[in-house]
Design an enzyme around this catalytic site. Sequence first.
Site, mmCIF file in Angstrom:
data_model
loop_
_atom_site.group_PDB
_atom_site.id
_atom_site.type_symbol
_atom_site.label_atom_id
_atom_site.label_comp_id
_atom_site.label_asym_id
_atom_site.label_seq_id
_atom_site.Cartn_x
_atom_site.Cartn_y
_atom_site.Cartn_z
ATOM 1 N N GLU A 156 -47.708 14.477 -56.140
ATOM 2 C CA GLU A 156 -47.490 14.577 -57.585
ATOM 3 C C GLU A 156 -46.450 13.563 -58.056
ATOM 4 O OE1 GLU A 156 -46.757 18.762 -58.342
ATOM 5 O OE2 GLU A 156 -48.901 19.222 -58.002
ATOM 6 N N CYS A 202 -62.475 14.516 -58.133
ATOM 7 C CA CYS A 202 -62.603 14.291 -56.683
ATOM 8 C C CYS A 202 -64.047 14.397 -56.234
ATOM 9 C CB CYS A 202 -61.720 15.258 -55.907
ATOM 10 S SG CYS A 202 -59.975 14.813 -56.021
ATOM 11 N N GLU A 223 -57.673 15.256 -51.804
ATOM 12 C CA GLU A 223 -58.973 14.696 -51.412
ATOM 13 C C GLU A 223 -59.003 13.186 -51.602
ATOM 14 O OE1 GLU A 223 -58.355 17.271 -53.304
ATOM 15 O OE2 GLU A 223 -59.931 18.779 -53.245
ATOM 16 N N ASN A 257 -51.765 16.482 -51.495
ATOM 17 C CA ASN A 257 -51.547 16.032 -52.874
ATOM 18 C C ASN A 257 -50.152 15.432 -53.044
ATOM 19 O OD1 ASN A 257 -50.846 18.791 -52.470
ATOM 20 N ND2 ASN A 257 -50.889 19.209 -54.656
ATOM 21 N N CYS A 311 -54.747 13.994 -56.102
ATOM 22 C CA CYS A 311 -55.250 15.137 -55.339
ATOM 23 C C CYS A 311 -55.328 14.767 -53.856
ATOM 24 C CB CYS A 311 -56.651 15.522 -55.794
ATOM 25 S SG CYS A 311 -56.732 16.255 -57.428
ATOM 26 N N CYS A 325 -61.660 19.278 -57.365
ATOM 27 C CA CYS A 325 -61.773 19.122 -58.822
ATOM 28 C C CYS A 325 -62.945 18.189 -59.145
ATOM 29 C CB CYS A 325 -60.468 18.597 -59.411
ATOM 30 S SG CYS A 325 -60.209 16.818 -59.201
HETATM 31 N N1 THU Z 1 -55.181 19.577 -56.290
HETATM 32 C C1 THU Z 1 -55.649 18.943 -55.181
HETATM 33 O O1 THU Z 1 -54.937 18.198 -54.525
HETATM 34 N N2 THU Z 1 -56.919 19.199 -54.821
HETATM 35 C C2 THU Z 1 -57.744 20.115 -55.409
HETATM 36 O O2 THU Z 1 -58.863 20.295 -54.971
HETATM 37 C C3 THU Z 1 -57.281 20.869 -56.578
HETATM 38 C C4 THU Z 1 -55.979 20.432 -57.131
HETATM 39 C C5 THU Z 1 -53.783 19.368 -56.653
HETATM 40 C C6 THU Z 1 -53.520 18.553 -57.865
HETATM 41 C C7 THU Z 1 -52.141 19.047 -58.244
HETATM 42 O O3 THU Z 1 -51.178 18.357 -57.472
HETATM 43 C C8 THU Z 1 -52.135 20.502 -57.821
HETATM 44 O O4 THU Z 1 -53.191 20.634 -56.878
HETATM 45 C C9 THU Z 1 -52.339 21.486 -58.952
HETATM 46 O O5 THU Z 1 -53.439 21.148 -59.710
#
Ligand code: THU
Length: 132
Positions: free
Chosen positions: A44, A89, A55, A42, A53, A86
Site C-alpha cells: 500500500e 487483477c 496478485e 499487497n 494488490c 479484485c
Molecule cells: N487486495 C489484494 O491485495 N488482493 C485482493 O485480492 C483484494 C484486495 C488488497 C488491496 C489493499 O491493499 C487491501 O487488500 C484492501 O483492499
Amino acid sequence: MNETELVKIAIEARQEAYAPYSGFGVGTAILCEDGRVFTGANVENAVYGLSLCAERVAATKAVSEGCRRFKSIAIIADGPTPCPPCGACRQFLAEFGVETLVIMANTNGDVRKAKLKDLLPLAFTKEQFLNE
Ligand code: THU
C-alpha cells in the site's frame, strides 16, 4: 507442486504484506507453466490509489523474470470467505492465461477454486486485436 503447497507459500508471502492503511494483508503464489513459483503481497501507499494488490505484485515478478503463462495462483487473506481477486487483477491475470486456476483461501482454511475465465467471462485479451 500441489494446491496445498501453493497455498502454504502464499501464506508465507502474506507475512510481507505492507498494508498499514487497510490492515488487510494478502499473500499470493503463482505457479508458472515452467514450474517456477513467484510470490506476492499487497503493497500500500500513502496515496491510497497507488497501492498494489498481491496478485499484481506476483504477476509482475513472474513476467519480468520471463514467465508468460500461469498455471495457477493461490490467494490468501484473513477474511470471512476465501479471498477473491479484485476486478482489476482478474483482467491483469487474464493476459497470461484465462485457463489459470485461481485458488482462493482464507486463514480459517476455507478454500474455493475457479478458472479465471469463469471469474472474468468475456475477458478482453490480446487475441481481440492481435493475429497470433
Ligand atoms: N487486495 C489484494 O491485495 N488482493 C485482493 O485480492 C483484494 C484486495 C488488497 C488491496 C489493499 O491493499 C487491501 O487488500 C484492501 O483492499
